[in-house]
Design a protein around this motif. Structure first.
Motif, PDB file in Angstrom:
ATOM      1  N   PRO A 110      12.941  12.671   0.512  1.00  0.00           N
ATOM      2  CA  PRO A 110      13.381  11.275   0.567  1.00  0.00           C
ATOM      3  C   PRO A 110      13.318  10.603  -0.804  1.00  0.00           C
ATOM      4  N   ILE A 111      14.295   9.758  -1.073  1.00  0.00           N
ATOM      5  CA  ILE A 111      14.362   8.977  -2.308  1.00  0.00           C
ATOM      6  C   ILE A 111      14.697   7.550  -1.916  1.00  0.00           C
ATOM      7  N   VAL A 112      13.910   6.575  -2.403  1.00  0.00           N
ATOM      8  CA  VAL A 112      14.132   5.177  -2.061  1.00  0.00           C
ATOM      9  C   VAL A 112      14.125   4.322  -3.328  1.00  0.00           C
ATOM     10  N   GLU A 113      14.749   3.158  -3.254  1.00  0.00           N
ATOM     11  CA  GLU A 113      14.687   2.221  -4.373  1.00  0.00           C
ATOM     12  C   GLU A 113      13.361   1.471  -4.294  1.00  0.00           C
ATOM     13  N   ALA A 114      12.483   1.736  -5.243  1.00  0.00           N
ATOM     14  CA  ALA A 114      11.151   1.145  -5.235  1.00  0.00           C
ATOM     15  C   ALA A 114      11.053  -0.070  -6.154  1.00  0.00           C
ATOM     16  N   SER A 115      11.867  -0.096  -7.191  1.00  0.00           N
ATOM     17  CA  SER A 115      11.968  -1.221  -8.119  1.00  0.00           C
ATOM     18  C   SER A 115      13.453  -1.445  -8.368  1.00  0.00           C
ATOM     19  N   PRO A 116      13.847  -2.622  -8.839  1.00  0.00           N
ATOM     20  CA  PRO A 116      15.267  -2.869  -9.082  1.00  0.00           C
ATOM     21  C   PRO A 116      15.885  -1.801  -9.984  1.00  0.00           C
ATOM     22  N   GLY A 117      16.858  -1.075  -9.443  1.00  0.00           N
ATOM     23  CA  GLY A 117      17.543  -0.053 -10.221  1.00  0.00           C
ATOM     24  C   GLY A 117      16.775   1.238 -10.411  1.00  0.00           C
ATOM     25  N   VAL A 118      15.622   1.374  -9.781  1.00  0.00           N
ATOM     26  CA  VAL A 118      14.794   2.562  -9.952  1.00  0.00           C
ATOM     27  C   VAL A 118      14.535   3.205  -8.590  1.00  0.00           C
ATOM     28  N   SER A 119      15.038   4.419  -8.432  1.00  0.00           N
ATOM     29  CA  SER A 119      14.816   5.172  -7.202  1.00  0.00           C
ATOM     30  C   SER A 119      13.681   6.159  -7.421  1.00  0.00           C
ATOM     31  N   ILE A 120      12.818   6.277  -6.422  1.00  0.00           N
ATOM     32  CA  ILE A 120      11.626   7.113  -6.513  1.00  0.00           C
ATOM     33  C   ILE A 120      11.663   8.171  -5.413  1.00  0.00           C
ATOM     34  N   ALA A 121      11.502   9.427  -5.827  1.00  0.00           N
ATOM     35  CA  ALA A 121      11.407  10.536  -4.882  1.00  0.00           C
ATOM     36  C   ALA A 121       9.948  10.694  -4.458  1.00  0.00           C
ATOM     37  N   TYR A 122       9.742  10.939  -3.163  1.00  0.00           N
ATOM     38  CA  TYR A 122       8.370  11.017  -2.673  1.00  0.00           C
ATOM     39  C   TYR A 122       8.276  12.000  -1.516  1.00  0.00           C
ATOM     40  N   GLU A 123       7.059  12.304  -1.128  1.00  0.00           N
ATOM     41  CA  GLU A 123       6.794  13.158   0.019  1.00  0.00           C
ATOM     42  C   GLU A 123       5.483  12.706   0.649  1.00  0.00           C
ATOM     43  N   THR A 124       5.390  12.803   1.961  1.00  0.00           N
ATOM     44  CA  THR A 124       4.186  12.368   2.660  1.00  0.00           C
ATOM     45  C   THR A 124       3.573  13.520   3.445  1.00  0.00           C
ATOM     46  N   PHE A 125       2.264  13.377   3.695  1.00  0.00           N
ATOM     47  CA  PHE A 125       1.504  14.374   4.449  1.00  0.00           C
ATOM     48  C   PHE A 125       0.576  13.619   5.402  1.00  0.00           C
ATOM     49  N   GLY A 126       0.481  14.087   6.638  1.00  0.00           N
ATOM     50  CA  GLY A 126      -0.442  13.491   7.581  1.00  0.00           C
ATOM     51  C   GLY A 126       0.187  12.417   8.435  1.00  0.00           C
ATOM     52  N   ASP A 127      -0.643  11.798   9.237  1.00  0.00           N
ATOM     53  CA  ASP A 127      -0.226  10.781  10.202  1.00  0.00           C
ATOM     54  C   ASP A 127      -0.139   9.424   9.515  1.00  0.00           C
ATOM     55  N   SER A 128       0.998   8.765   9.667  1.00  0.00           N
ATOM     56  CA  SER A 128       1.207   7.478   8.990  1.00  0.00           C
ATOM     57  C   SER A 128       0.301   6.376   9.531  1.00  0.00           C
ATOM     58  N   ASP A 136       6.560   0.554  -9.743  1.00  0.00           N
ATOM     59  CA  ASP A 136       7.276   1.573  -8.970  1.00  0.00           C
ATOM     60  C   ASP A 136       6.415   2.075  -7.814  1.00  0.00           C
ATOM     61  N   GLY A 137       5.151   2.395  -8.122  1.00  0.00           N
ATOM     62  CA  GLY A 137       4.268   2.901  -7.078  1.00  0.00           C
ATOM     63  C   GLY A 137       4.011   1.889  -5.987  1.00  0.00           C
TER      64      GLY A 137
END
Length: 293
Positions: free
Chosen positions: A2-20, A103-104
């Protein structure tokens, strides 16, 4: 991925583990390293403790937005910094540690997470400190690992480690993988593993080879300045982890961080360098588990 826009004009790729539904733990990686440097097995082991673990690529690294429209001439940049011409140096770098911290936090917002335990490694520790300093309400706990305060008298690299850090990496896959063994310079003396360094280099090269971003990240890190005064005022529960074998960020950086933050806990690991050897994961995860309750 998954990749989302985290800041204006900045997309961040991420991955999750475990129960949300579990407490969120945001893992912030260091200079020029992709999120896969937080080993998947490490992330899963932490998630098994009931945490919702999130790892991500910083801007200008991995699959997140790059800033190749803003090339940095590192020779001119270092010359400007060395001569004290900070205004010229600032003009060369398109973003700051604060932008990287945003971004984070922006990623957390996009995921619907208001507050998280933030764990930063190396430059990621500097980013995590910046998050806690400027948005303390969003940081449940801070863990600063193998990092420093931005003060010039603490955490400086040894001459040989600095030479390795600044040496260009070969552009071809085979050369890039072989060059990874240079990082033995700052790895654990007891648990260093050249094969694992080559394995991560191969995975990183195949996933996203983007060397130009390193110069811009380095510029943001150098111009971050001292966080000492802000750390003295920090009231976020803080854990500092540092390896005594670390020659890239001297252990004095971790000790200084713990000295400055009121009530901070300090874990110094005898057999850790500027790495996280698998043999020490249990102790690190146990400590993180206790800190993030």
């Amino acid at each position: 991925m998954p990749i989302v826009e985290a800041s204006p004009g900045v997309s961040i790729a991420y991955e999750t583990f475990g129960d949300s539904s579990g407490p969120a733990v945001l893992l912030v990686m260091g200079f020029s390293a992709q999120m896969i440097a937080w080993h998947e097995d490490f992330c899963r082991a932490l998630a098994e403790r009931g945490r919702y673990v999130i790892r991500y690529d910083n801007r200008d690294c991995g699959l997140s937005t790059n800033f190749d429209d803003y090339p940095v001439d590192m020779g001119r940049f270092i010359s400007a910094v060395s001569s004290g011409d900070i205004s010229s140096a600032l003009a060369m770098v398109p973003y700051t540690l604060q932008d990287m911290a945003d971004d984070g936090l922006g990623l957390l917002t996009t995921l619907g997470i208001g507050r998280a335990h933030v764990v930063g490694s190396s430059m990621g520790g500097m980013i995590a400190q910046t998050m806690a300093i400027n948005q303390p309400a969003r940081v449940l706990t801070l863990t600063s690992m193998m990092s420093s305060t931005g003060e010039p008298d603490y955490g400086q690299p040894g001459a040989e480690a600095q030479a390795v850090l600044f040496s260009p990496k070969p552009p071809d896959r085979e050369g890039y993988i072989a060059a990874a063994e240079r990082e033995l310079m700052w790895a654990s003396k007891r648990y260093s593993n050249p094969a694992l360094l080559r394995e991560l280099a191969a995975e990183s090269y195949d996933r996203a080879y983007h060397p130009a971003g390193a110069g811009r990240q380095l510029g943001a890190m150098i111009l971050g300045g001292s966080r000492a005064d802000a750390l003295r005022k920090l009231r976020v529960p803080t854990l500092v982890i540092h390896g005594l074998d670390d020659t890239l960020i001297d252990p004095s950086g971790g000790k200084r961080t713990a000295d400055l933050v009121p009530g901070a806990k300090l874990l110094l690991l005898t057999d850790m360098g500027h790495d996280r050897p698998r043999e020490l994961w249990r102790e690190i995860i146990d400590t993180l588990d206790a800190h993030t309750r």
